[in-house]
Each structure stands twice: as C-alpha cells, then as structure tokens.
Design a protein around this motif. Structure first.
Motif, PDB file in Angstrom:
ATOM      1  N   ASP A  75       0.844  -1.210   0.000  1.00  0.00           N
ATOM      2  CA  ASP A  75       0.000   0.000   0.000  1.00  0.00           C
ATOM      3  C   ASP A  75       0.875   1.256   0.000  1.00  0.00           C
ATOM      4  O   ASP A  75       0.611   2.217  -0.724  1.00  0.00           O
ATOM      5  N   LEU A  76       1.912   1.242   0.820  1.00  0.00           N
ATOM      6  CA  LEU A  76       2.835   2.383   0.863  1.00  0.00           C
ATOM      7  C   LEU A  76       3.524   2.519  -0.499  1.00  0.00           C
ATOM      8  O   LEU A  76       3.646   3.619  -1.052  1.00  0.00           O
ATOM      9  N   ALA A  77       3.940   1.372  -1.033  1.00  0.00           N
ATOM     10  CA  ALA A  77       4.631   1.347  -2.330  1.00  0.00           C
ATOM     11  C   ALA A  77       3.716   1.881  -3.429  1.00  0.00           C
ATOM     12  O   ALA A  77       4.151   2.680  -4.280  1.00  0.00           O
ATOM     13  N   TYR A  78       2.472   1.462  -3.408  1.00  0.00           N
ATOM     14  CA  TYR A  78       1.508   1.888  -4.435  1.00  0.00           C
ATOM     15  C   TYR A  78       1.340   3.409  -4.397  1.00  0.00           C
ATOM     16  O   TYR A  78       1.385   4.074  -5.444  1.00  0.00           O
ATOM     17  N   ASN A  79       1.160   3.965  -3.216  1.00  0.00           N
ATOM     18  CA  ASN A  79       0.961   5.418  -3.096  1.00  0.00           C
ATOM     19  C   ASN A  79       2.170   6.199  -3.629  1.00  0.00           C
ATOM     20  O   ASN A  79       2.013   7.208  -4.319  1.00  0.00           O
ATOM     21  N   ALA A  80       3.357   5.720  -3.302  1.00  0.00           N
ATOM     22  CA  ALA A  80       4.571   6.382  -3.802  1.00  0.00           C
ATOM     23  C   ALA A  80       4.659   6.241  -5.321  1.00  0.00           C
ATOM     24  O   ALA A  80       5.034   7.172  -6.039  1.00  0.00           O
ATOM     25  N   ALA A  81       4.277   5.066  -5.825  1.00  0.00           N
ATOM     26  CA  ALA A  81       4.360   4.784  -7.269  1.00  0.00           C
ATOM     27  C   ALA A  81       3.420   5.685  -8.068  1.00  0.00           C
ATOM     28  O   ALA A  81       3.803   6.207  -9.121  1.00  0.00           O
ATOM     29  N   VAL A  82       2.204   5.871  -7.572  1.00  0.00           N
ATOM     30  CA  VAL A  82       1.220   6.713  -8.281  1.00  0.00           C
ATOM     31  C   VAL A  82       1.802   8.118  -8.455  1.00  0.00           C
ATOM     32  O   VAL A  82       1.728   8.713  -9.541  1.00  0.00           O
ATOM     33  N   GLU A  83       2.418   8.635  -7.386  1.00  0.00           N
ATOM     34  CA  GLU A  83       3.004   9.984  -7.450  1.00  0.00           C
ATOM     35  C   GLU A  83       4.185  10.030  -8.430  1.00  0.00           C
ATOM     36  O   GLU A  83       4.339  10.994  -9.189  1.00  0.00           O
ATOM     37  N   ALA A  84       5.008   8.984  -8.427  1.00  0.00           N
ATOM     38  CA  ALA A  84       6.182   8.956  -9.315  1.00  0.00           C
ATOM     39  C   ALA A  84       5.754   8.894 -10.781  1.00  0.00           C
ATOM     40  O   ALA A  84       6.344   9.556 -11.641  1.00  0.00           O
ATOM     41  N   LEU A  85       4.736   8.086 -11.069  1.00  0.00           N
ATOM     42  CA  LEU A  85       4.250   7.966 -12.453  1.00  0.00           C
ATOM     43  C   LEU A  85       3.696   9.303 -12.929  1.00  0.00           C
ATOM     44  O   LEU A  85       3.941   9.726 -14.062  1.00  0.00           O
ATOM     45  N   LYS A  86       2.961   9.979 -12.031  1.00  0.00           N
ATOM     46  CA  LYS A  86       2.392  11.287 -12.378  1.00  0.00           C
ATOM     47  C   LYS A  86       3.525  12.289 -12.649  1.00  0.00           C
ATOM     48  O   LYS A  86       3.504  13.021 -13.641  1.00  0.00           O
ATOM     49  N   ASP A  87       4.523  12.278 -11.764  1.00  0.00           N
ATOM     50  CA  ASP A  87       5.649  13.205 -11.917  1.00  0.00           C
ATOM     51  C   ASP A  87       6.404  12.951 -13.226  1.00  0.00           C
ATOM     52  O   ASP A  87       6.894  13.886 -13.865  1.00  0.00           O
TER      53      ASP A  87
END
Ligand code: UT7
Length: 328
Positions: free
Chosen positions: A55-67
């Motif tokens: 869950d933590l990984a997913y949240n960080a990943a969503v932000e990285a993909l957007k960036d």
C-alpha cells in the motif's frame, strides 16, 4: 552510442501516524535524549493497521508515475526493494503491478536490505541502457514496524515505515547514471537479520523467541557503515570520472545522524550539501534514499545538471552508491 538512463519522476509516501521519542518512552525504557544524541532521530511514521508495504509502495508509485508523465501500461518492469514484504510470496512488486494496472510489466522484489533502492536503480538502469526495457518503476518500501521487536530498545527506537519510488528511463545524453558501485559481504549477515524463514519455520518456539523480528548487533553495523559509505561512494565517483568536490548533493541512507556525518566527512562534503531527514522518519531502510530524493525535488533543491550521489548500506551486509547528473 550508448543510451543515457536516469530518473524521470519521483514519488513518496509515509503513513499518517507519528510516534515521537517521547511516545517511545512509554513503550520501552529509553529517553528522547538518548535517541536524539545517539541517532538524531526525533520521530517515526508508523503504518495504520490496514496498511502493508504494497500500500505504501503503491501510493509512492502513483506519485512517481504522475511526476514522470508515464502511464502504468507503459511500464516494462516493476522492482520493489524491501525487507518487509506483504507476504513471503508472491512478491510485493506483483501486488503493486496488479494494483497499478501495469499489465505489460514484469515484476520482482529485490532483497538487499537498506541498499534495496540503490541496487534496484543499478539493475533498472542497466536494463534500460541495454535496450531490453524502456520504462522501469523502482520502489523502496517498508513497514518495518511489523517486524520490529517492540520490547527491544536496542532496535525498536531506530526504524520507521515509508516508501519512495522512481521511474527510470532514457534521458538526455550526458545526464543520468554516470557511475555505479555495488558490493556485499555475506559474512556480516549475522549482524542484521530476521531469523524466521526456511531455516526457522514458524513454530511456537520461533514466535516466543521473536524470530520474526529484526535482530541486530548495532555496534558491528555501525563500524561497517562508517567505513563502507565513504569507500563505495569513492568507487562510484571514480567510475563516473568525478571528484567528491564536484558533487552538489549527497543522499546517504538515513540510519543514524552520526553515520551520515561520518560519510560526509570522508567525502569532505559540508553538511549543507547532505540531505538529512532521519530526524523525521527514522530508518526506513530501502525507502530512505528515494524519500530523501523526492523531498529534495519537492523543495526545489535539485537542479538540472546537479551532480548527486546516492550512498547506501544495509542487511546482507550490502552496500551501493550511484552517481547521477540530474536530468529534470
Ligand atoms: O540500516 C542499517 C540498520 N542499522 C544501523 O544502521 C544501526 C547502526 N548502529 C547504530 O546506529 C548504533 O550502534 C546504535 C544507535 C544502534 C546504538 O548506539 P551505540 O552508541 O552503539 O550504543 P550502544 O549499543 O553501545 O549502547 C550504549 C548503551 C547500552 O547501555 P550500557 O550497556 O552501556 O549500560 C545500551 O543498553 O545504551 C543502551 N541503549 C539504550 N539506552 C536508552 C541501547 N538502546 C537504548 C535506548 N535507550 N533505546
């Protein structure tokens, strides 16, 4: 012509709940003064009961993909560096791949302890450089609070939960990853381990012995850390054909402020060029370096053309350093 490879986007996530050193005083016999003096830690973020590493990984990943401006379907591979995976198997990377809908991506976890993110960047960058893949999501994510012995003051005050992610891909020539050094000394594995596993399958005895928690010889890890961080950084710099004085910023693994200052001293880097957040998050293992990178980017502290170095060490024992020319 070889392909230049770097970081296209960054993201991070830490759970909402904060436990301060004063809160820790109610859990084990310790003090804010001891923790602050010996480690520099003031607080740590702790995952909510329903949150796990993916869950933590997913949240960080969503932000990285957007960036990065990259869609999940564009990803060729997801790598998660972690020592606290949701399950022994399947991998946390597979859980994240499914949740993101990254249906064209392969996925695996990478076990290198706190060096997990830097190892992942080393692997991912070479896979893009070779032309095998174009876009790789790498994540350092941990819920160490789940594998901590909350009755052992030697370890439980040191760690926290969090995740940091980066999208790796092709960048402008001359930018991105310039030098990599990685290493391991398995003889030191005994100094930092979670003994439960195939050698100690779950039984009443292993649960009673808290074999599913972190066991650490802090002094041995400390001695190892202060000599290896300078060495691996210098080797990565040599591969990049760069001198320490050409560096704009050092991103060390955030385990202990004393270890960080010692690494900075060995590289003759003033502390205003060293990103420090161990006070806020404690040691988030594989997540510590990508969280620091993401924070620096958000604070406007990373400029295109900056020479930076990621410098990690951890369970294994492992170490890794990567020199990058920032490309964003
Ligand atoms: O990512 C990699 C993971 N690990 C690390 O990076 C850890 C590396 N090691 C360290 O950061 C340091 O070794 C520690 C912070 C773990 C310990 O610092 P130290 O200066 O090496 O302390 P120590 O282990 O020598 O312990 C000194 C004293 C001991 O008491 P006695 O035997 O001298 O009476 C400990 O029992 O401090 C005691 N102590 C504590 N006291 C209050 C240990 N933990 C605590 C605590 N609160 N939480």
């Amino acid at each position: 012509m070889t392909r230049a490879v770097g970081i296209l986007g960054l993201g991070h996530y830490v759970p909402e709940k904060i436990i301060t050193n004063t809160d820790m005083e109610k859990i084990v016999e310790t003090s804010d003064e001891w923790i602050t003096e010996r480690t520099g830690i003031k607080q740590r973020h702790i995952a909510a009961p329903e949150e796990a590493t993916s869950d933590l990984a997913y949240n960080a990943a969503v932000e990285a993909l957007k960036d990065a401006g990259v869609a999940p379907e564009e990803l060729d591979l997801v790598i998660v560096g972690t020592a606290s995976s949701d399950y022994i198997f399947p991998s946390t990377a597979c859980l994240v791949q499914a949740r993101l809908g990254a249906k064209n991506a392969a996925a695996f976890d990478l076990a290198a302890g706190c060096s997990g993110f830097v190892y992942s960047l080393a692997v991912a960058s070479q896979m893009v450089k070779s032309g095998l893949y174009n876009k790789i999501l790498i994540i350092g994510a941990e819920t160490l609070s789940r594998i901590m012995n909350w009755t052992d003051r030697n370890t439980c005050v040191l760690f926290g939960d969090g995740a940091g992610a980066a999208v790796v891909g092709e960048v402008e020539e001359g930018y991105g990853v310039l030098g990599i050094d990685m290493g391991a000394d398995g003889n030191g594995g005994k100094f930092l381990l979670q003994p439960a596993g195939s050698r100690n399958p779950a039984s009443e005895e292993t649960v009673a012995a808290k074999d599913h928690t972190i066991h650490m010889n802090g002094q041995e890890v400390f001695k190892f850390a202060i000599q290896i961080m300078g060495k691996t950084a210098k080797r990565a710099l040599a591969k990049a054909n760069m001198k320490p004085e050409e560096l704009d910023m050092l991103f060390p693994h955030q385990a202990n402020y004393r270890i960080i200052t010692s690494a900075a001293k060995r590289l003759k880097m003033p502390m205003d060029k060293v990103w420090v957040n161990v006070d806020k998050y404690a040691n988030t293992s594989a997540a510590s370096i990508p969280i620091a990178l993401c924070e620096a980017q958000k604070a406007g502290a990373l400029k295109k053309g900056d020479n930076i170095i990621l410098d990690g060490f951890g369970a294994g024992l492992t170490w890794a350093a990567i020199v990058l020319k920032w490309s964003k």
